[in-house]
Design a protein around this motif. Structure first.
Motif: not given
Lengths: 422, 288
Positions: A32, A29, A231
């Motif tokens: 990203t 995450l 995500l």
């Protein structure tokens, strides 16, 4: 077989499997955001740079104490980021040189400390190698608890700064002008990258941690056009890859986990490259094929329209058609399906829809020739090749524009009639 | 025996730092990072297939995988539009992972291991010796390959000095007088890749970056012209490596790690001194 899969019955296996999947998902995450900010290699620099923190934490604790090692890694990771920024600010070196300097010299220090650890005779001294390439099978439930607490902190922090971080990621200038403290946000993101790297050290290892920050995000980008989808996808991909690496690590205990996680991630990359709906190779191949088919159909119906122009006949001998380069029985069938043609005996009949289409292509062709000749003053014998291409591209709007510019002309530069719909 | 290890370390650090200088000037420092990771499967496969560990075979294997890495990066970037740095990141982490898997799987057949990949094994570089023809001097084989590499690096930089300089600092002007920027760009990259690969065994995948980048970056802080910068690069490479080696022996720690760390310390000290004395006249213009 039974012996290989026996670990499925160990409760520890399932804890580690779920744990590494969760930790990797959290790391991806954070990755990203760094991917979208084009800071991917920063993750690599941080991952290598934290080695002194890990080895130092081990020496300080005198044993493999996960909490102290984590804190050491995070503190040294922050020092790594700060050093890179200091060099970039104080010297004329580019960020990439600064990263190379910091990552290699800190990694060197880490290597020195690692040799100290190995010759120290401390308990678990050989276990410190697990941090380099990951050793999922060596993770204990109490280690997982420590990593998970940090992972939860990362998720909560991401959620807390989600909106400003998103704005910063996509439109830095706008984030600045709306009064967000951009440099503070950068700092928070750096700390999150450091923490995300540190929670993965035992499952994937720090050398290959960069892959977990980069690859899931890149894969997710191929399937999504929105951040939230990205995500979710990258989290799932990272979790599956980590689970795969863990299973391999339990089956072959001498194998490090990290490289296998990276290989699984690469398999996902290859599949995505082939199948991605927007950027995938198969998608693009099919789109190109479709375009080619449309062009060939349009060429065929144009040829038939020219036949009508010279013979005033809407029927063509199949035999005669075979001699033309556009001939293909498949193509004729497709034109028939469009309602352009009909086969009767050995003859093809051009239907009104086909006539309209042929007229449209011919008109576009001749209008473009005239435009090139009149407005761009090209020689009349130079305009045909360009028109062969443009006839397939000229849309209704452009045709209207051409007609107006040229004043609804009667004939093209070769004195051929420009056909209109009556 | 220790003297040979030190000499070998100094020779390698000279070649690496000089070849790396042009990468630093062109802002391509992280390229070494990618190359040194990506060639690992090539080294292992070359060893597995040929069964020997001589330099040309390993070089060939490494070059094949260097090209695979470049191909993957270009493919991801141009065909699938993955961002620049992420394309590099995906390519080299994957190839390095494959290399590590191969090293672990065939550990008993390849005399490489995970340790060696990271540290190199400069300590053992003096073990295998050959007798110089016509004399009775026993010289370590690695010394000869390091020495040849240094000569190649110095010769190439000497021959191409003018063009390398032009294309590093003023590519537009170079193009206008007919010096191909692309060719020299690839030559500089190729030279750096060769040095990376040859040094891999001695110092490992990650510490070779330190030798390539840090001395040149240090010299750049106190240089205004290219020629003095190259001499200073060599000097910083020698002094940092010497201190690093000496401390590693005293403390009995990883030699390559210690060299990398003390090159970094040396860099930090030079930057601090330059700032403290406000040596503002050292402003060699950045190529961009």
């Amino acid at each position: 077989m039974g012996s290989i899969w026996s670990y499925f019955n160990e409760p520890n296996f399932w804890w580690v499997l779920m744990g590494t999947a969760f930790l990797s998902a959290v790391a991806s995450l954070v990755g990203t955001f760094t991917y979208l900010q084009r800071k991917s290699l920063m993750g690599d620099a941080i991952a290598h740079g934290i080695l002194p923190g890990i080895a130092g934490g081990f020496l300080l604790a005198g044993e493999k104490n996960t909490l102290i090692i984590m804190i050491g890694a995070i503190l040294w990771g922050i020092l790594t980021v700060a050093s890179i920024q200091w060099i970039t600010k104080r010297t004329k070196l580019q960020p990439s040189s600064a990263m190379a300097i910091v990552l290699s010299s800190y990694f060197g220090l880490g290597m020195m400390l690692l040799t100290v650890v190995q010759s120290s005779g401390l308990p678990d001294a050989s276990g410190v190698n697990a941090f380099l390439f990951g050793q999922a099978a060596s993770i204990l439930p109490e280690d997982l608890r420590v990593y998970s607490i940090f992972a939860v902190v990362v998720i909560v922090s991401l959620a807390a700064i989600y909106r400003p971080l998103t704005l910063l990621t996509f439109d830095r200038a706008s984030a600045e002008s709306r009064g967000f403290r951009v440099d503070q946000l950068d700092g928070v993101l750096s700390v999150l990258v450091v923490t995300a790297t540190a929670i993965g050290i035992q499952s994937i290892g720090l050398i290959l941690m960069a892959a977990l920050l980069i690859t899931p995000a890149a894969i997710a980008r191929m399937w999504n056009t929105r951040l939230i989808g990205m995500l979710i996808t990258s989290g799932i991909v990272a979790a599956i890859a980590a689970a795969g690496g863990t299973i391999i690590s339990f089956s072959a205990p001498s194998m490090p986990t990290g490289p296998w996680i990276v290989v699984v991630l690469f398999a996902f990359t290859v599949v995505s490259v082939a199948l991605s709906p927007h950027r995938g190779l198969i998608h693009r191949l099919r789109r190109r094929q479709n375009n080619q088919r449309i062009i060939r159909k349009e060429n065929l119906i144009k040829r038939l329209y020219h036949h009508w122009e010279s013979n005033q006949s809407t029927t063509v001998d199949d035999e005669l058609l075979r001699e033309s380069p556009e001939y293909s029985s498949d193509l004729l069938r497709r034109c028939a399906r469009e309602g352009w043609l009909k086969k009767q005996g050995g003859q093809w009949e051009i239907l009104p829809a086909g006539m309209r289409e042929g007229r449209r292509i011919t008109r576009a062709h001749r209008l473009w020739e005239l435009y090139l000749s009149k407005k761009l003053r090209l020689k009349d014998d130079h305009v045909h090749p360009s028109a062969e291409i443009m006839e397939h591209l000229i849309s209704e709007d452009i045709e209207e524009e051409l007609l107006r510019t040229l004043g609804y002309p009667e004939s093209d530069p070769h004195q051929r009639n420009i056909p209109y719909e009556s | 025996m220790n003297t040979w290890v030190l000499i070998n370390a100094l020779l390698i650090s000279l070649s690496c730092s000089l070849a790396g200088a042009f990468l630093v000037l062109r802002h391509r420092a992280m390229l070494t990072d990618a190359i040194s990771h990506a060639v690992l499967p090539g080294l292992v496969l070359a060893f597995l297939i040929s069964g020997t560990r001589n330099t040309p075979t390993m070089l060939a294997g490494a070059f094949v995988f260097g090209f695979i890495c470049i191909f993957l990066v270009e493919f991801f970037r141009n065909r699938v539009r993955i961002t620049d740095d992420a394309s590099i990141g995906i390519a080299f982490t994957t190839l390095f992972a494959v290399g590590i898997i191969l090293v672990t799987r065939y550990a008993d057949q390849v005399d490489l291991d995970q340790e060696c990949v990271l540290h190199g094994e400069i300590t053992f570089s003096a073990l295998k010796r050959m007798v110089l023809p016509g004399t009775n001097w026993a010289i370590p084989v690695t010394f000869i390959s390091s020495f040849v590499m240094l000569i190649v690096v110095v010769a190439l930089i000497g021959l191409g000095y003018h063009s390398l300089k032009l294309t590093s600092f003023n590519p537009e002007y170079a193009t206008s007088i007919g010096v191909s920027v692309v060719i020299w760009h690839y030559l500089a990259g190729g030279l750096a890749s060769m040095v990376t690969i040859v040094s891999f065994e001695a110092v490992g995948a990650i510490l070779v970056i330190a030798l390539m980048v840090i001395p040149a970056a240090t010299a750049w802080q106190v240089s205004t012209r290219l020629r003095p910068m190259l001499f200073k690069t060599a000097a910083f490479a020698l002094s940092g490596s010497f201190i690093g080696y000496w401390i590693a022996i005293r403390l009995n720690v990883s030699i390559a790690g210690s060299i990398a760390f003390f090159l970094g310390i040396q860099f930090a000290i030079v930057v601090l001194i330059v700032k403290a004395l406000q040596l503002n006249h050292f402003k060699m213009k950045s190529p961009n």
